[in-house]
Design a protein around this motif. Structure first.
Motif, PDB file in Angstrom:
ATOM      1  N   VAL A   1      -2.219   1.321  14.446  1.00  0.00           N
ATOM      2  CA  VAL A   1      -0.925   0.374  13.434  1.00  0.00           C
ATOM      3  C   VAL A   1      -0.667   1.112  11.944  1.00  0.00           C
ATOM      4  O   VAL A   1       0.302   1.879  11.162  1.00  0.00           O
ATOM      5  CB  VAL A   1      -1.577  -1.232  13.287  1.00  0.00           C
ATOM      6  CG1 VAL A   1      -0.278  -1.535  12.373  1.00  0.00           C
ATOM      7  CG2 VAL A   1      -1.074  -1.207  14.111  1.00  0.00           C
ATOM      8  N   ILE A   2      -2.145   1.618  11.340  1.00  0.00           N
ATOM      9  CA  ILE A   2      -1.922   2.077  10.171  1.00  0.00           C
ATOM     10  C   ILE A   2      -1.684   3.154  10.298  1.00  0.00           C
ATOM     11  O   ILE A   2      -0.656   4.453   9.340  1.00  0.00           O
ATOM     12  CB  ILE A   2      -3.436   1.783   9.094  1.00  0.00           C
ATOM     13  CG1 ILE A   2      -3.743   0.251   8.652  1.00  0.00           C
ATOM     14  CG2 ILE A   2      -3.392   2.551   7.807  1.00  0.00           C
ATOM     15  CD1 ILE A   2      -4.899   0.501   8.222  1.00  0.00           C
TER      16      ILE A   2
ATOM     17  N   ASN B   1       4.952   7.441  11.031  1.00  0.00           N
ATOM     18  CA  ASN B   1       6.336   7.548  11.690  1.00  0.00           C
ATOM     19  C   ASN B   1       7.319   7.218   9.989  1.00  0.00           C
ATOM     20  O   ASN B   1       8.178   6.936  10.384  1.00  0.00           O
ATOM     21  CB  ASN B   1       6.181   5.487  12.149  1.00  0.00           C
ATOM     22  CG  ASN B   1       7.204   5.676  13.399  1.00  0.00           C
ATOM     23  OD1 ASN B   1       8.025   6.260  13.400  1.00  0.00           O
ATOM     24  ND2 ASN B   1       7.725   3.908  12.611  1.00  0.00           N
ATOM     25  N   GLN B   2       6.981   7.066   8.913  1.00  0.00           N
ATOM     26  CA  GLN B   2       7.334   6.796   8.081  1.00  0.00           C
ATOM     27  C   GLN B   2       8.704   5.494   8.089  1.00  0.00           C
ATOM     28  O   GLN B   2       9.728   6.052   7.492  1.00  0.00           O
ATOM     29  CB  GLN B   2       7.829   7.682   6.820  1.00  0.00           C
ATOM     30  CG  GLN B   2       6.896   9.081   7.127  1.00  0.00           C
ATOM     31  CD  GLN B   2       7.414  10.353   6.553  1.00  0.00           C
ATOM     32  OE1 GLN B   2       8.711  10.979   6.870  1.00  0.00           O
ATOM     33  NE2 GLN B   2       6.330  11.028   6.632  1.00  0.00           N
TER      34      GLN B   2
ATOM     35  N   SER C   1      10.350   2.201  19.862  1.00  0.00           N
ATOM     36  CA  SER C   1      11.184   0.872  20.356  1.00  0.00           C
ATOM     37  C   SER C   1      10.413   1.413  21.925  1.00  0.00           C
ATOM     38  O   SER C   1      10.482   1.190  22.824  1.00  0.00           O
ATOM     39  CB  SER C   1      12.596   2.577  21.193  1.00  0.00           C
ATOM     40  OG  SER C   1      12.725   3.539  21.550  1.00  0.00           O
ATOM     41  N   VAL C   2       9.460   1.966  21.846  1.00  0.00           N
ATOM     42  CA  VAL C   2       8.313   2.320  22.732  1.00  0.00           C
ATOM     43  C   VAL C   2       7.619   1.128  22.487  1.00  0.00           C
ATOM     44  O   VAL C   2       6.812   0.559  21.841  1.00  0.00           O
ATOM     45  CB  VAL C   2       7.299   3.583  23.179  1.00  0.00           C
ATOM     46  CG1 VAL C   2       6.470   3.303  24.071  1.00  0.00           C
ATOM     47  CG2 VAL C   2       7.701   4.625  22.984  1.00  0.00           C
ATOM     48  N   SER C   3       7.362   0.649  24.476  1.00  0.00           N
ATOM     49  CA  SER C   3       6.853  -0.958  23.563  1.00  0.00           C
ATOM     50  C   SER C   3       5.742  -1.673  24.991  1.00  0.00           C
ATOM     51  O   SER C   3       5.057  -2.139  25.204  1.00  0.00           O
ATOM     52  CB  SER C   3       7.508  -2.227  24.428  1.00  0.00           C
ATOM     53  OG  SER C   3       8.233  -1.984  25.339  1.00  0.00           O
TER      54      SER C   3
ATOM     55  N   ARG D   1       0.979  -1.979  19.795  1.00  0.00           N
ATOM     56  CA  ARG D   1       1.310  -1.335  21.195  1.00  0.00           C
ATOM     57  C   ARG D   1       2.375   0.024  20.496  1.00  0.00           C
ATOM     58  O   ARG D   1       2.186   1.072  21.547  1.00  0.00           O
ATOM     59  CB  ARG D   1       1.979  -2.152  22.327  1.00  0.00           C
ATOM     60  CG  ARG D   1       2.131  -1.170  23.362  1.00  0.00           C
ATOM     61  CD  ARG D   1       2.110  -2.568  24.819  1.00  0.00           C
ATOM     62  NE  ARG D   1       1.119  -3.517  24.381  1.00  0.00           N
ATOM     63  CZ  ARG D   1       1.414  -4.689  25.277  1.00  0.00           C
ATOM     64  NH1 ARG D   1       2.896  -4.835  25.660  1.00  0.00           N
ATOM     65  NH2 ARG D   1       1.093  -5.850  25.498  1.00  0.00           N
ATOM     66  N   PRO D   2       3.556  -0.401  20.185  1.00  0.00           N
ATOM     67  CA  PRO D   2       4.719   0.827  19.705  1.00  0.00           C
ATOM     68  C   PRO D   2       3.695   1.802  18.934  1.00  0.00           C
ATOM     69  O   PRO D   2       3.914   3.518  19.040  1.00  0.00           O
ATOM     70  CB  PRO D   2       5.699  -0.021  18.489  1.00  0.00           C
ATOM     71  CG  PRO D   2       6.060  -1.208  19.264  1.00  0.00           C
ATOM     72  CD  PRO D   2       4.504  -1.801  19.269  1.00  0.00           C
ATOM     73  N   TYR D   3       3.020   1.866  18.166  1.00  0.00           N
ATOM     74  CA  TYR D   3       2.642   2.453  17.110  1.00  0.00           C
ATOM     75  C   TYR D   3       1.267   3.024  17.817  1.00  0.00           C
ATOM     76  O   TYR D   3       0.790   4.440  18.328  1.00  0.00           O
ATOM     77  CB  TYR D   3       2.248   2.009  15.902  1.00  0.00           C
ATOM     78  CG  TYR D   3       2.634   1.326  15.404  1.00  0.00           C
ATOM     79  CD1 TYR D   3       3.443   2.013  14.205  1.00  0.00           C
ATOM     80  CD2 TYR D   3       2.697  -0.266  15.293  1.00  0.00           C
ATOM     81  CE1 TYR D   3       4.269   1.592  13.404  1.00  0.00           C
ATOM     82  CE2 TYR D   3       3.791  -0.609  14.556  1.00  0.00           C
ATOM     83  CZ  TYR D   3       4.105  -0.024  12.925  1.00  0.00           C
ATOM     84  OH  TYR D   3       5.578  -0.619  11.959  1.00  0.00           O
ATOM     85  N   VAL D   4       0.183   2.470  18.970  1.00  0.00           N
ATOM     86  CA  VAL D   4      -0.175   2.851  19.750  1.00  0.00           C
ATOM     87  C   VAL D   4       0.852   4.051  20.894  1.00  0.00           C
ATOM     88  O   VAL D   4      -0.196   5.234  20.911  1.00  0.00           O
ATOM     89  CB  VAL D   4      -1.385   1.661  20.869  1.00  0.00           C
ATOM     90  CG1 VAL D   4      -1.933   2.386  22.538  1.00  0.00           C
ATOM     91  CG2 VAL D   4      -1.766   0.664  19.271  1.00  0.00           C
ATOM     92  N   ALA D   5       1.986   3.744  21.182  1.00  0.00           N
ATOM     93  CA  ALA D   5       2.222   4.521  22.378  1.00  0.00           C
ATOM     94  C   ALA D   5       3.186   5.919  21.490  1.00  0.00           C
ATOM     95  O   ALA D   5       2.326   6.832  22.128  1.00  0.00           O
ATOM     96  CB  ALA D   5       3.500   3.130  22.693  1.00  0.00           C
TER      97      ALA D   5
END
Length: 118
Positions: free
Chosen positions: A37-38, A44-45, A50-52, A67-71
């Motif tokens: 996440v961090i 991503n700034q 949108s990826v879930s 999940r969006p950050y991991v993706a």
């Protein structure tokens, strides 16, 4: 100082702060999900992700918020799973994983080609 910078840059939120400390005031170790996440927010700034879903076999174990950050990091080949294609979101991140993550992140932001074998 680092926390203040993270808050100012919206890399972390006030809601994240409780996760950094235990009840006795000592620091909490970060999970793979926490770090994703961090780093995802930093890279991503502030753009909307949108990826879930991810292609990890334990995708359902990754929190909906993370999940969006991991993706995003998986897509960028910055964070990878284990030999069984599991992300292991609740496992604590170790030094070797963190070193690889930092190196790949640096390569991504500096425009260098990533070594996807690492």
């Amino acid at each position: 100082e680092a926390v203040a910078y993270g808050l100012e840059q919206e890399i972390i939120t006030v809601g994240d702060l409780d996760g950094f400390m235990k009840g006795d005031g000592s620091s909490n170790n970060a999970t793979r999900e926490d770090v994703a996440v961090i780093f995802g927010r930093a890279l991503n700034q502030g753009k909307t992700l949108s990826v879930s879903s991810t292609s990890y076999s334990d995708n359902a174990s990754i929190s909906t918020a993370a999940r969006p950050y991991v993706a995003y990091l998986q897509e960028k080949k910055i964070m990878v799973g284990d030999d069984e294609n599991k992300f292991n979101p609740k496992e604590l991140i170790n030094r070797a994983e963190m070193a690889v993550l930092v190196t790949k992140t640096y390569s991504a932001v500096s425009g260098e080609a990533l070594d996807v074998e690492s």
